[in-house]
Write a protein that holds these residues in place. Sequence first.
Motif, short mmCIF file in Angstrom:
data_model
loop_
_atom_site.label_atom_id
_atom_site.label_comp_id
_atom_site.label_asym_id
_atom_site.label_seq_id
_atom_site.Cartn_x
_atom_site.Cartn_y
_atom_site.Cartn_z
N ALA C 368 57.04 79.80 5.36
CA ALA C 368 57.40 78.38 5.31
C ALA C 368 57.12 77.77 3.94
O ALA C 368 56.10 78.05 3.33
CB ALA C 368 56.61 77.62 6.37
N VAL C 369 58.04 76.93 3.50
CA VAL C 369 57.84 76.19 2.25
C VAL C 369 56.84 75.07 2.49
O VAL C 369 56.97 74.29 3.43
CB VAL C 369 59.18 75.58 1.77
CG1 VAL C 369 58.95 74.66 0.59
CG2 VAL C 369 60.17 76.69 1.43
N THR C 370 55.82 75.02 1.65
CA THR C 370 54.86 73.91 1.70
C THR C 370 55.01 73.14 0.40
O THR C 370 54.77 73.71 -0.67
CB THR C 370 53.42 74.45 1.83
OG1 THR C 370 53.34 75.25 3.00
CG2 THR C 370 52.42 73.31 1.92
N PRO C 371 55.45 71.90 0.47
CA PRO C 371 55.76 71.19 -0.79
C PRO C 371 54.53 71.00 -1.66
O PRO C 371 53.44 70.68 -1.16
CB PRO C 371 56.30 69.84 -0.31
CG PRO C 371 55.79 69.68 1.09
CD PRO C 371 55.68 71.07 1.65
N ASN C 372 54.69 71.21 -2.96
CA ASN C 372 53.59 71.01 -3.90
C ASN C 372 53.18 69.54 -3.98
O ASN C 372 52.01 69.23 -4.13
CB ASN C 372 53.99 71.50 -5.30
CG ASN C 372 53.72 72.98 -5.44
OD1 ASN C 372 52.80 73.52 -4.83
ND2 ASN C 372 54.54 73.67 -6.23
#
Lengths: 452, 452, 452
Positions: C368-372
Amino acid sequence: MKFKKRALAIAIIAGLSTQAQAGSELSTLLMLLHENGTISDAQYKRVLAEAQASEQQQVAEKKDIQAQLDKATNVEVNVGKGGLAVKSRDGSFTSKIGGRMQLDSAWYGEDDSAAGSTLGDGTKVRRARLYIKGTVNKDWFYKFEYDFAGTGDTKKGITDIWVGYNGFDFDGLSVKAGHFRDPFMLQDQVSDNNTQFTERASIDAFTASRHIGVMGSINRKHWTTALGVFGEKAKTDGGSNDEGWGLGGRATWMPVNEKGALLHLGLAANYRSTGGDSVQFKQQPETNVSGVNFVDTGSLLDVDHYLSIGAELAVVQHRFSGQAEYIRTTLERDAASDPSFDGWYAQTGWFLTDDTRPYTHKGAKFKAVTPNNPFGNGGVGAWEVALRYSTIDLMDAGIDGGEMENLKLGLNWFPVAGLRFSANYIKVLEVDGGEHNNEEADIMQLRGQWAF
Amino acid sequence: MKFKKRALAIAIIAGLSTQAQAGSELSTLLMLLHENGTISDAQYKRVLAEAQASEQQQVAEKKDIQAQLDKATNVEVNVGKGGLAVKSRDGSFTSKIGGRMQLDSAWYGEDDSAAGSTLGDGTKVRRARLYIKGTVNKDWFYKFEYDFAGTGDTKKGITDIWVGYNGFDFDGLSVKAGHFRDPFMLQDQVSDNNTQFTERASIDAFTASRHIGVMGSINRKHWTTALGVFGEKAKTDGGSNDEGWGLGGRATWMPVNEKGALLHLGLAANYRSTGGDSVQFKQQPETNVSGVNFVDTGSLLDVDHYLSIGAELAVVQHRFSGQAEYIRTTLERDAASDPSFDGWYAQTGWFLTDDTRPYTHKGAKFKAVTPNNPFGNGGVGAWEVALRYSTIDLMDAGIDGGEMENLKLGLNWFPVAGLRFSANYIKVLEVDGGEHNNEEADIMQLRGQWAF
Amino acid sequence: MKFKKRALAIAIIAGLSTQAQAGSELSTLLMLLHENGTISDAQYKRVLAEAQASEQQQVAEKKDIQAQLDKATNVEVNVGKGGLAVKSRDGSFTSKIGGRMQLDSAWYGEDDSAAGSTLGDGTKVRRARLYIKGTVNKDWFYKFEYDFAGTGDTKKGITDIWVGYNGFDFDGLSVKAGHFRDPFMLQDQVSDNNTQFTERASIDAFTASRHIGVMGSINRKHWTTALGVFGEKAKTDGGSNDEGWGLGGRATWMPVNEKGALLHLGLAANYRSTGGDSVQFKQQPETNVSGVNFVDTGSLLDVDHYLSIGAELAVVQHRFSGQAEYIRTTLERDAASDPSFDGWYAQTGWFLTDDTRPYTHKGAKFKAVTPNNPFGNGGVGAWEVALRYSTIDLMDAGIDGGEMENLKLGLNWFPVAGLRFSANYIKVLEVDGGEHNNEEADIMQLRGQWAF
């Protein structure tokens, strides 16, 4: 002068906290130095005031820490067996989320000459349940459980949905209302997680199963009794006709009930008015993968009501356990003669490891085996071998449901609490009558089970 | 010499922590003994150094304890009402697992001469829901709820599945997207856990229910407004035809809104384009066990769209509460004249105990009753009696859906927070037209409910 | 005399705890005052005894606090991403409750002249899953997941139900048993939460999906391998025929595998014996709302077994990612010639924000992409644009399943961890053969997703 100094010191010290015993060493030293004349009155008062302030601060800090600790330990969270359990400090409030997964695999060998191949090899998610249960206000408790492995209507998966109350003065008395098991048949009271074999003995055809109802029960260490009145199953939908209803009771006596030593005797009766619905008794050969019933009365339409009675016996002597049960069901038909069906089983188990089959008087039933030496910490888990003979007779009064005799050999491995692997070999000794007359099958069944 | 000693002492003490006020008593004593000449410079420095080390160690220990305390109190776990709730220290992150169980039992008495027996006595798991809901990053919130008591397709059990955001500068503004209730009808906004009777009044036939959509709403203490655009229900499957869609809005004004004192006025409208699907309005006699509808338009095929409008009134004055609502639905048909159906109800409740019906401006609706004196702690819980008249008219433009009038008497017992027992007696005063013309039924219904 | 006093002092002090370094200042002072003759032997002993008692009490208090702290920090509770996660201090026991909600909305534009309108606009609850997973005794792990968005039988919703063990000495080796995905196809290993587009590429028609089985796998940073033997799907019910079974393996090599830099190469094969069941390959035009399949072999009855092989390629270079896959499936038929179907896709994504597509060697798949920079804390979340070409050919050996080519443009917004909004535009470039020959559709699809 010394007296005056001492009086002053005592007066001041008296103003300090009650922790004067331990913790008063500096005050004592001050007093002595004061008495000795080493320090002046002014010096004495000054340091004593500081000491006093210091002590008050320490008391405040301790209180603060304890308040934070109280908050932090207010609720205890536990993940010891998988799932999730929480408990308030005094145990008045609890919640537990858990479940079970049972996956089966079966291979069938059959005497093809008799009736042709009827059982298909395969795999099956036997049960896939989640539950949440809890206690509220100490006296109230509830359970909500659903089985996701059901087929068909959503509602069929509802197992336990009930609320109970046990805040009575009478020891062991509790009442519960909702959807739960009728108090009937030892092997039915024992959770399918904890039965000695992967499937219950064939008299499970007479199971009373679960209904919406109200039940009162008394559970004491050496005896239990339960009586309930019941409506229909959760999955039954209403309509223009009145639904069926039932009445069930069970009493048990456990003259011996210690860890590793049990003698359990029980009697139960279950009455059910059909409300005009048809009745059917049927049973697979103690496997559930193929779904084929070897004995089956078919749908019996004109049954007004029926009564089942059962007798139970169970013993435990350390590694050894035994269990036997007899059930007879008599149907009252309006237009035809009244048939009686019956059956019984006897089974025995022996732990190869230093373990025993645990029992609880709460519900008068066996509980989950927790291995004494879990696998993976140098231990091998718990290992048990088991043997069962069972028979059921669904032939009477012109109903040709068949008669079946099975022999079953089991091996159970409990590596860690919650986990279980079982291998069962079933020899269908004889099927007499019914559609599967003369069927003789060899069945090999494996189960992996996780109850958390 | 004294000055020098004092200067030395001050210099050294200054190196200690800021807790010098309280906690400095030993240093002060040392300084004085040094000044008095009781101890030598070397002795003074030696003991002071030890005191300093000791204090540093204490500071470190306190820090360590506080760090552990912070970690331990980082998340607060709560099981107060059953279920399981957790909350981060600042409330930015929360999770709650809960549910509801509603079990009904109903007995029907009917005037057999008119239309024959049509309602069957029985029991029912009315609702069996579990949910998880939570807050993430303070501004985002979500809910996932499923009803296991549904019949038929799995998907039918989906109730609330949505995500919301309320991180706007505008006070009370929030947006949510997903599957949830259209903003229509006061008795529909009130959770079925918290309705005054076991079933909603018969205008529930016009319920907008839940759809997949997006809604913006503003909830303030004295007024609310909500507007949403919606697609289809979760259970509706796609296909070659475009699905239906809708638009709904609701506005309320609460000039009085305090604990125990409420005046609520509301207006709502709900438009729905059918997408070619058939439309049906039907209603049981405010019971749900038998499943028989006393009024029913049948399936209306050529409806292009329909518009429902509603007016709401609710009052609370301490133990007393009242609630009334009127709904009118007008259908636009392509090939036939356009029928209008309508109905209304008025209900009132009175607490026998010192309790009140709670209300929240968040969604402008009634909330769960929490008894002031829970049962089991010397209290008797909360007891409420309630009375309702309701009517619905599904006869217009050649559609013979029937007209029904009901009178309903209710008794509610809330022993502890979360638990509720209700007894409802329904007198169907009149059914006029439709398949159940002249039906007059007496209905007794019991419910046990646990919302955790 | 001094010596004697000192000896006495040392003897007494030696009886105190080992914390003598810091914390001994008062004892030292006492000793010095005693040595100096300021206080008498008796006075010295008296104060020292008090100090000793005081210290013992402090040690006891600290122990008590630490015990409470240990209890309070025994289990760590986390709600950081929604859901609920708990972990014992040493990580040997964990539980996590989570889920996913995916809601779709789609609008279809079609070239009506060719085949008439076939896709209906609408909304859909694409997935609504809850799971509980955990670790027990460090080496055992399990997962239980259910999808409430299924249609039809309850059992169809079972996704992951399995138990695993990884307590082997061999690095990265684990075994699992239960119902889970066969090790086949990169885009299938990637959770549908984390695929770059709302739907997988059309070769998903060849998915091996989930079965009841046993699988061993080795997961290392630069390579993985998995091999399993499988029975049937959870939803498949037994019967008189033997069920189908399968065998599947996958191997991957990741010569580059760092955060923001990946080169992944993979090969997989999947064999399935049908057990006499029919086989069907079909695919919608990368949308799931209308449910219409543009390519479809129909039900193929006489297939004995089939073998699918696949080749995978994936790269990541900071904001850029690429992924391509080819699958070929060959069917073995008893009475007819053996058809081969195949297809492939290539897709690429580019983050507009300073984010990257994360990958894990555990299962060799994207995560899953975890936003910076999460939205709402001054950040805008993560934004990604993506493009895909995909094709599938289901025409061979007389089977007219059709051939389809799609172009897909995607925009993904990840505001905070767990939340995702996606807009996909699909241009069906060509359908050749089959029932939807010459169909050309424009599809606009929106998804809101919450994975907690």
